[in-house]
Design a protein around this motif. Structure first.
Motif: not given
Length: 862
Positions: A325-332, A391-408
């Motif tokens: 749950x915490x991981x999901x909340x961090x990502x959302x 961490x800031x270095x990982x945020x673009x990759x996380x946003x890219x993963x969320x974007x791809x998943x949203x399209x799916x």
């Protein structure tokens, strides 16, 4: 008025039961007589002008003042009054009517009520609560009145609950009801309104069957989540649906959290809100107290509501929750403090069922809570801290993963791009924004195209760059922005050989329309048709350049070669300008009527082409009418054209000829002849289902009423014309003249400015006609001058002068002089104003337009 009734003298009137009692007995009344009496009673604190009564009771229907006088007489008879006594309804000569009897609001609790209106929701009984006014909207609709209400309040003030109360009450009364709210990142700017209409249609499937087939198709596209075919047609389809839904017993449209909506949704709501003046329709919107007030909406303030708990029931950083749950909340939380279910699922990275379980755990903890349209963190600070744990270095990759998943998961590129841009990730957003711009371009949402391309223009390269620059240039050209020409040059610099011909043709067209003939010539140099898809556009641009350069023979050759392409099935509507240009060339040679006779023969051989061909001669007819040809000659030639059309059975040609004859009579000052001809033409156009001809004829009939001094009748005709013009493939020719006449018909300076602003929002058709632009630019310039908006007046005047330059030797030179005179007077130069008004009067006289000439002479004496 109370819910039960209002007493005056020995009478009692109940708008909810639609009933008048006198001395205890029910008095039979015609519906319009009741409506007149009720409206005067409701507005008894002031004099009600005749024009207002006509608008509110009869709406868009054309009626004379004698009909109103008859209803006033009947209303007086019903309440025991007379024209001599005027104890209850008093005539204020030269102004209107006023209800003058003493009134006693009194509930008739001793007598049981009858009819559906008497069963209103008991929650409406507390007449002291602000919510009472909102709940009473259902009774207003049942009584035949429209209403537009804006509910304002803070979080927890009860806005959403109140909307659901209204919806429940309205459904119990068998009204058409729809309730929705904007999604935080919807796939369409109009989605919330489409959902409202879909709910109404599901409640009564017959509503869709009652509207035109084309409108039904637009709505069905929207119900499936698609963008409209064009913005104008979507607006018409929504309006037509609501007009049908607002028939007996009425309709209620409810929109929650509209402050979260898209600007395009705001414009559509403003557009259909006008229907509440004349139809049984309630439009009720809810938004936060700090959101702007909507013009024309009654505001009901519910107060601030509850305060968000700053201490959630768990640790402020969600300690104690399962790691998943915490991981999901961090990502959302990377998306912000508000999100919907699909965004949570995409952020969680699980299948929808598992993500749903995580969401329920998060809701149960109190870290997040439900909000209309989705969910939010209970405290924005929690969202910020959770987001920072990645961490800031990982945020673009996380946003890219969320974007791809949203399209799916079915999200549109626009949704994804919006989310990524909001989080400051333009590089990741770029491909999604580019696709969103492509989708918006197909529906003519030019402002959206510009928004998307501007947001990522510095973050697209490679194959995407030419596409972005081309889309941006097309959108600038469609909105009439002079930056289109340099934008096309930038697009050409990155385009490949296959894209270049079309870009060069569009650059040339935009340059011609902006008066830059040198750039147009440069763009077309060495460019020849090659059998490709851009040949029609190339030939049209070449013809336009030749025409405006004075090479009539060259223009004729180019458009003759393009004619077959323009009339081919599926050809873009803008290619119909080929037919218009052929007419202009024939007019320059003094052979326009010969051209029309040729068109008659072509229409006889292929009747399916008749509508496109004759509609495309609209501008040419105006050129003739405003030029030096005497009107008696125009009328004589139209009679000949009509006779030939009747012999060949070309009904479109007959209607066209009668319309032009009516226009000639109007401009010559013969209003009776104009009314007769235009009424005949209107009947023919309507019978054939010719939207363009009907809209144009209604506009000219409005000018007749305006010349006769009946502004209200003119406005009603113009409002009837607007939806037809929007639907027409020649909207770019029709809308300018309709809005120009609406501005002139406005009752005062403030009302005229409102129409100017409306026109600016609505006139977004690609490549608006340079000939027709003068028809709105002149009245808009005068309206802005009289309203004190001088910078805008000068801008409109510049447009008018540029357009009038294409009408050399016509009355439009006089119209521009008149607009210049108003501006000069506002700037304090009365001498120049007087000279320009005299010049305008002379030009109108030379053109054979005595009414316009007299108007200028009268203005010179002020």
């Amino acid at each position: 008025m109370t819910r039960a009734g209002v007493r005056f003298g020995d009478c009692e009137l109940s708008v909810e039961r639609i009933e008048l009692r006198r001395a205890g007995k029910i008095i039979e009344m015609e519906p319009q007589v009741f409506d007149v009496l009720a409206y005067l009673l409701r507005h008894r604190e002031r004099v009600v002008p005749k024009t207002e009564l006509l608008d509110q009771v009869w709406g868009n229907r054309f009626v004379s003042e004698s009909a109103l006088s008859s209803r006033i007489k009947s209303a007086r008879r019903a309440v025991g009054d007379t024209g001599r006594d005027q104890r209850i309804i008093k005539t204020i000569y030269g102004r209107g009517y006023r209800f003058v009897a003493d009134v006693d609001d009194q509930p008739d609790s001793a007598r049981p009520a009858h009819g559906p209106a008497a069963t209103a929701d008991p929650a409406a009984e507390d007449t002291t609560a602000p919510a009472h006014r909102v709940l009473r909207a259902v009774s207003d609709v049942i009584a035949g009145r429209g209403v537009a209400i804006q509910i304002s309040g803070g979080p927890g003030s009860g806005k959403t609950e109140l909307l659901h109360q209204v919806a429940g009450t309205a459904r119990r009364q068998a009204l058409a009801v729809g309730l929705s709210a904007p999604a935080l990142a919807s796939r369409s700017p109009y989605l919330c309104i489409a959902e409202v209409l879909k709910e109404m249609a599901q409640g009564d499937p017959g509503l869709l069957d009652a509207i035109p087939v084309g409108c039904r198709g637009e709505l069905e596209r929207a119900f499936d989540g698609q963008l409209p075919t064009t913005r104008q047609r979507w607006f018409v389809a929504v309006r037509e649906f609501l007009v049908v839904a607002a028939e007996q017993p009425g309709a209620v449209l409810l929109l929650d959290d509209l402050h979260l909506g898209h600007r395009e949704a705001f414009l559509l709501v403003e557009d259909v809100a006008r229907l509440t003046h004349t139809h049984r329709l309630a439009i009720i919107i809810a938004q936060l107290s700090d959101a702007p007030t909507w013009p024309g909406f009654e505001v009901v303030e519910l107060g601030g509501g509850r305060q968000v708990d700053q201490q959630p029931r768990v640790d402020r950083d969600a300690v104690g929750l399962p790691a998943g749950v915490v991981t999901a909340l961090q990502r959302v939380a990377q998306l912000g403090d508000r999100f919907d279910r699909r965004e949570f699922t995409a952020a969680a990275g699980h299948d929808p069922r598992d993500a749903g379980q995580l969401l329920e755990r998060a809701l149960g903890s109190g870290v997040i809570c439900v909000e209309s349209g989705g969910y939010r963190f209970a405290d924005p600070a929690i969202a910020a801290r959770l987001a920072a744990q990645i961490v800031p270095a990982l945020r673009p990759a996380v946003m890219g993963e969320i974007a791809t998943r949203l399209v799916d998961l079915g999200a549109t590129p626009a949704q994804v791009a919006d989310l990524l841009l909001a989080r400051g990730e333009p590089d990741v957003a770029a491909p999604y924004a580019l696709e969103a711009a492509r989708v918006a371009a197909t529906s003519g949402l030019h402002a959206e195209v510009l928004r998307w391309t501007e947001a990522v223009r510095d973050h697209v390269d490679g194959a995407g760059e030419p596409a972005l620059l081309s889309l941006r240039a097309d959108a600038l050209a469609a909105t009439g922005d002079h930056a289109a020409v340099p934008a096309y040059r930038k697009a050409l610099a990155t385009a490949d050989l296959g894209q270049a011909p079309g870009l060069r043709a569009r650059l040339a067209r935009a340059a011609v329309l902006s008066g830059d003939l040198a750039s147009a010539e440069e763009a077309l140099a060495g460019l020849e048709p090659s059998g490709g898809p851009d040949d029609g556009a190339i030939l049209l641009a070449r013809g336009m350049l030749a025409y405006f350069s004075g090479d009539i023979d060259g223009a004729d050759a180019a458009v003759e070669a393009a004619r077959a392409m323009a009339l081919a099935p599926g050809a873009p509507n803008r290619l119909l300008d080929v037919i218009t240009l052929q007419g202009m060339i024939a007019h320059n040679r003094g052979k326009w009527f010969d051209r029309l006779r040729r068109e008659l023969r072509a229409a006889t051989e292929n009747p399916e082409l008749a509508s496109a061909v004759f509609d495309s001669h609209l501008c040419v007819a105006e050129y003739l009418l405003y030029g030096p040809t005497p009107y008696y000659e125009v009328v004589a030639m139209t009679r000949q054209l009509r006779e030939q059309a009747e012999r060949t059975g070309a009904r479109r040609g007959v209607a066209f000829a009668v319309t032009v004859a009516g226009e000639a009579a109007l401009l010559a000052g013969d209003l009776d002849a104009a009314r007769a001809d235009l009424a005949e033409a209107l009947a023919m156009h309507a019978e054939m289902g010719a939207d363009t001809g009907t809209a144009h004829t209604l506009q000219r009939m409005a000018e007749v009423e305006l010349a006769a001094g009946d502004r209200a009748a003119a406005e009603r005709l113009l409002r009837r014309a607007l939806p037809l013009a929007r639907w027409s493939p020649l909207a770019r020719h029709l809308l300018q003249r309709i809005y120009g006449t609406l501005i002139a018909a406005a009752p005062d300076a403030d009302a005229a400015l409102v129409v100017v602003d409306e026109a600016v929002e609505r006139l977004d058709e690609p490549f608006a006609c340079i000939f027709c632009q003068v028809m709105i630019a002149v009245p808009a310039s005068i309206a802005c001058t009289e309203g004190g908006r001088l910078d805008e007046a000068r801008s409109w005047l510049t447009q008018a002068q540029r357009s009038a330059a294409t009408w050399q030797g016509t009355a439009w030179q006089g119209a521009v002089a008149e607009a210049r005179a108003y501006l000069a007077r506002a700037e304090g130069d009365r001498a120049t104003a007087g000279r320009l008004l005299a010049e305008a009067a002379t030009l109108f006289e030379l053109a054979g337009q005595p009414l316009d000439a007299q108007r200028c002479l009268d203005a010179a004496e002020l």
